[in-house]
Design a protein around this motif. Structure first.
Motif, PDB file in Angstrom:
ATOM      1  N   TYR A  22       0.829  -1.220   0.000  1.00 48.04           N
ATOM      2  CA  TYR A  22       0.000   0.000   0.000  1.00 48.04           C
ATOM      3  C   TYR A  22       0.855   1.259   0.000  1.00 48.04           C
ATOM      4  O   TYR A  22       0.510   2.256  -0.638  1.00 48.04           O
ATOM      5  CB  TYR A  22      -0.962  -0.001   1.197  1.00 48.04           C
ATOM      6  N   GLU A  23       1.957   1.209   0.702  1.00 46.63           N
ATOM      7  CA  GLU A  23       2.849   2.374   0.732  1.00 46.63           C
ATOM      8  C   GLU A  23       3.337   2.675  -0.692  1.00 46.63           C
ATOM      9  O   GLU A  23       3.399   3.824  -1.113  1.00 46.63           O
ATOM     10  CB  GLU A  23       4.034   2.071   1.655  1.00 46.63           C
ATOM     11  N   ILE A  26       0.445   4.073  -2.653  1.00 50.73           N
ATOM     12  CA  ILE A  26       0.230   5.475  -2.244  1.00 50.73           C
ATOM     13  C   ILE A  26       1.273   6.378  -2.907  1.00 50.73           C
ATOM     14  O   ILE A  26       0.951   7.459  -3.413  1.00 50.73           O
ATOM     15  CB  ILE A  26       0.279   5.596  -0.700  1.00 50.73           C
ATOM     16  N   LYS A  30       0.647   9.494  -5.389  1.00 54.42           N
ATOM     17  CA  LYS A  30       1.170  10.858  -5.187  1.00 54.42           C
ATOM     18  C   LYS A  30       1.945  11.335  -6.409  1.00 54.42           C
ATOM     19  O   LYS A  30       1.952  12.524  -6.721  1.00 54.42           O
ATOM     20  CB  LYS A  30       2.072  10.881  -3.952  1.00 54.42           C
ATOM     21  N   VAL A  73      -6.080   8.584  -2.259  1.00 58.19           N
ATOM     22  CA  VAL A  73      -4.726   8.410  -2.791  1.00 58.19           C
ATOM     23  C   VAL A  73      -4.468   6.955  -3.179  1.00 58.19           C
ATOM     24  O   VAL A  73      -3.706   6.684  -4.121  1.00 58.19           O
ATOM     25  CB  VAL A  73      -3.690   8.959  -1.775  1.00 58.19           C
ATOM     26  N   ILE A  74      -5.116   6.010  -2.513  1.00 57.39           N
ATOM     27  CA  ILE A  74      -4.917   4.597  -2.868  1.00 57.39           C
ATOM     28  C   ILE A  74      -5.555   4.288  -4.227  1.00 57.39           C
ATOM     29  O   ILE A  74      -4.937   3.656  -5.091  1.00 57.39           O
ATOM     30  CB  ILE A  74      -5.462   3.671  -1.759  1.00 57.39           C
TER      31      ILE A  74
ATOM     32  N   HIS B 331      -8.763  11.089   2.682  1.00 59.60           N
ATOM     33  CA  HIS B 331     -10.067  10.497   2.398  1.00 59.60           C
ATOM     34  C   HIS B 331     -10.347   9.357   3.380  1.00 59.60           C
ATOM     35  O   HIS B 331      -9.464   8.517   3.621  1.00 59.60           O
ATOM     36  CB  HIS B 331     -10.094   9.971   0.964  1.00 59.60           C
ATOM     37  N   ASP B 334      -9.400   5.797   2.311  1.00 58.69           N
ATOM     38  CA  ASP B 334      -7.988   5.419   2.443  1.00 58.69           C
ATOM     39  C   ASP B 334      -7.704   4.929   3.857  1.00 58.69           C
ATOM     40  O   ASP B 334      -7.009   3.923   4.058  1.00 58.69           O
ATOM     41  CB  ASP B 334      -7.078   6.616   2.125  1.00 58.69           C
ATOM     42  N   ILE B 337      -9.091   1.377   4.452  1.00 56.14           N
ATOM     43  CA  ILE B 337      -8.283   0.301   3.857  1.00 56.14           C
ATOM     44  C   ILE B 337      -7.031   0.046   4.695  1.00 56.14           C
ATOM     45  O   ILE B 337      -6.698  -1.096   5.017  1.00 56.14           O
ATOM     46  CB  ILE B 337      -7.881   0.656   2.411  1.00 56.14           C
ATOM     47  N   LEU B 338      -6.362   1.115   5.068  1.00 49.69           N
ATOM     48  CA  LEU B 338      -5.103   0.945   5.801  1.00 49.69           C
ATOM     49  C   LEU B 338      -5.340   0.398   7.207  1.00 49.69           C
ATOM     50  O   LEU B 338      -4.542  -0.395   7.715  1.00 49.69           O
ATOM     51  CB  LEU B 338      -4.334   2.267   5.845  1.00 49.69           C
ATOM     52  N   MET B 392       1.592   7.298   6.713  1.00 48.62           N
ATOM     53  CA  MET B 392       1.826   6.744   5.374  1.00 48.62           C
ATOM     54  C   MET B 392       1.265   7.646   4.281  1.00 48.62           C
ATOM     55  O   MET B 392       1.876   7.866   3.245  1.00 48.62           O
ATOM     56  CB  MET B 392       1.158   5.362   5.259  1.00 48.62           C
ATOM     57  N   ILE B 393       0.072   8.159   4.544  1.00 50.36           N
ATOM     58  CA  ILE B 393      -0.589   8.967   3.512  1.00 50.36           C
ATOM     59  C   ILE B 393       0.037  10.357   3.420  1.00 50.36           C
ATOM     60  O   ILE B 393       0.227  10.897   2.329  1.00 50.36           O
ATOM     61  CB  ILE B 393      -2.105   9.070   3.798  1.00 50.36           C
TER      62      ILE B 393
END
Lengths: 134, 395
Positions: A22-23, A26, A30, A73-74, B331, B334, B337-338, B392-393
């Motif tokens: 996921y990182e 993300i 970005k 962002v995902i 959001h 996001d 999910i995380l 992370m975001i």
């Protein structure tokens, strides 16, 4: 297209757990272009996603290019991956590419069933636009 | 009684590393509930109200005892004031078609209602009037009074506790006001009944709805309380077996309520499990539940205050059962999910209150909701996971 899919597969395999994947997604989100507000319209919006996702299609020398954006962002990262796979190809090449080949990315492991519906909607939009541009 | 002992009652938590903070959507089930349902299916499975045999009588007795248990839990005067339905949504729809459709033009709701308390009134083409909410999301009682003056003899239907924001409405006061203007009142206690004692006589509710699955009971069953005085005014909603006295090709004579509204074979195991879940709540007691859940809310609130760029909604400190928030610039999907990937289960989205979200100018929120089995440690793990997600975001 297949080569790009394999490149992403290799990238994903570098990660031990979902959080690292996921990182990475993300980070891709970005890095991806941000569409201008005018392009974030209903025509470009992908229907069927939980959050808002937009695909803008450009045609250059018979090849299609996808610029994407999203409000999460995902999803933006996932849209970017699809855009990288399908951009710079002719509509016929896109239509000839079997979307089943994306399964090696194991995206179903990192996205929920609800998200998978949105992912399918994005794919449907790419193939629909390719058909229109034939 | 300790929380660890309570957790041991729930098979879900055995060998499970998940942090479950989504009891507002559905609560986990204690073993005793599963056991009684298993007993029905394995030891005396038979249809109710029909058979002359012993098994059928056994099943009927358990089912009717379950009705009595629901009546006792809600402090209804009589057990025939309790109709089993498939849940709060079907209960509201039943009232819409069986009572409101032919008797009312206007329906008054709060600004915090679940879609299930909005859509039935649109389908039945009622004039819908929404009570203003104040900035802290509490109900504007002055506006409520003005609506009652303008639309007396309306049908008033209110959530007791908001599923999305944990705001609790002053139902008793509102019911009293509504009755002064000749209105009838439905109380949606789907979210509240697991956190606080609901007493239909004290609230003077005309109708009240609950869902078993939010009360540590099975899914697919709920109850509708209908005040006895109103039974004569209620009309049949669905026809079928078990609901009738006599059927000819010309006409049908219906049984009285509750049977008139229980056409077809009912969720017998569900009703039995439902009653056991209510018994389970009784054994813990609301004094314990409220004290414990208040500790969780306080701890969550205190931690939330230290989260950078947090946006809360309403009187979070006094929320009942759940807390809703957003983080500026991130959001909620996001975060959902995380958090999930860190084994923390919360709900993100509009929580089936889109009009409320629209009035707040947001698409949705992150909601953490509590059951009696949650611990302060659960909340601490949630905040650690939230912190990592935000980092992370925003990195």
């Amino acid at each position: 297209m297949e080569e790009t899919v394999y490149n992403y597969k290799e990238d994903f395999e570098l990660f031990d757990d979902d959080m690292d994947k996921y990182e990475y997604i993300i980070d891709l989100g970005k890095k991806s272009v941000t569409l201008n507000e005018a392009d974030k319209n209903e025509t470009n919006k992908i229907k069927g996603c939980q959050s808002s996702v937009w695909f803008v299609v450009r045609k250059v020398d018979d090849k299609l290019f996808f610029d994407t954006d999203g409000d999460t962002v995902i999803v933006k990262g996932l849209a970017f991956i699809l855009a990288q796979i399908y951009s710079n190809h002719t509509p016929q090449e896109i239509l000839d590419f079997d979307r089943e080949k994306l399964k090696i990315l194991n995206l179903d492991e990192i996205i929920s069933p609800v998200r998978q519906n949105g992912f399918t909607s994005m794919l449907n939009a790419i193939y629909a636009r390719a058909k229109e541009e034939l | 009684m300790s929380i660890n002992e309570i957790r041991d009652d729930f098979p879900f938590f055995k060998d499970n590393k998940l942090i479950y903070l989504d009891s507002g959507a559905t609560a986990q089930k204690p073993q005793v509930v599963l056991d009684v349902m298993h007993d029905y299916y394995t030891k005396y499975c038979a249809n109710i109200h029909r058979a002359a045999h012993g098994l059928g009588n056994h099943a009927t007795k358990e089912y009717e005892d379950a009705r009595q248990k629901v009546a006792d839990f809600l402090n209804a005067k009589k057990k025939d004031e309790i109709v089993f339905t498939s849940g709060a949504t079907s209960s509201i729809n039943l009232v819409a078609y069986g009572f409101v459709k032919d008797n009312f033009e206007h329906v008054i709701i709060s600004g915090l209602e679940h879609h299930s308390n909005i859509i039935p009134w649109q389908i039945t083409e009622k004039a819908l009037h929404v009570i203003d909410s104040k900035e802290d999301l509490s109900v504007d009682l002055e506006h409520f009074k003005s609506l009652l003056k303008k639309y007396p003899k309306s049908f008033v239907t209110l959530t007791q506790t908001s599923n999305a924001f944990g705001i609790t409405l002053p139902i008793k006061e509102m019911t009293e006001l509504a009755h002064q203007y000749g209105c009838k009142v439905l109380v949606d206690a789907a979210q509240s009944a697991v956190h606080t004692k609901v007493d239909v006589q004290d609230l003077d509710a005309d109708f009240l709805v609950i869902s078993a699955h939010k009360l540590y009971g099975p899914t697919g069953i709920g109850a509708l309380y209908i005040k006895k005085d109103l039974h004569e005014l209620c009309k049949a909603f669905q026809g079928g077996g078990g609901a009738i006295k006599e059927v000819t090709y010309k006409n049908t004579l219906f049984m009285p309520i509750p049977y008139m509204y229980e056409a077809g074979t009912q969720h017998i195991a569900g009703a039995i499990g439902f009653a056991k879940a209510l018994e389970y709540i009784d054994t813990i007691g609301f004094d314990f539940i409220q004290k414990h859940e208040k500790e969780l809310i306080d701890y969550a609130y205190e931690n939330l205050l230290h989260v950078k760029d947090v946006i809360t909604y309403g009187d979070t400190l006094n929320a009942t059962g759940n807390i809703s928030f957003n983080i500026q610039g991130i959001h909620h999907q996001d975060l959902g999910i995380l958090l999930d990937k860190q084994k923390v289960q919360v709900r993100v989205g509009h929580h089936c209150v889109q009009p409320t979200m629209q009035s707040l100018g947001v698409e949705g929120t992150v909601r953490i909701s509590f059951g009696v089995y949650n611990t302060v440690k659960d909340v601490a793990v949630f905040f650690a996971a939230l912190k990592r997600s935000i980092e992370m975001i925003k990195a």
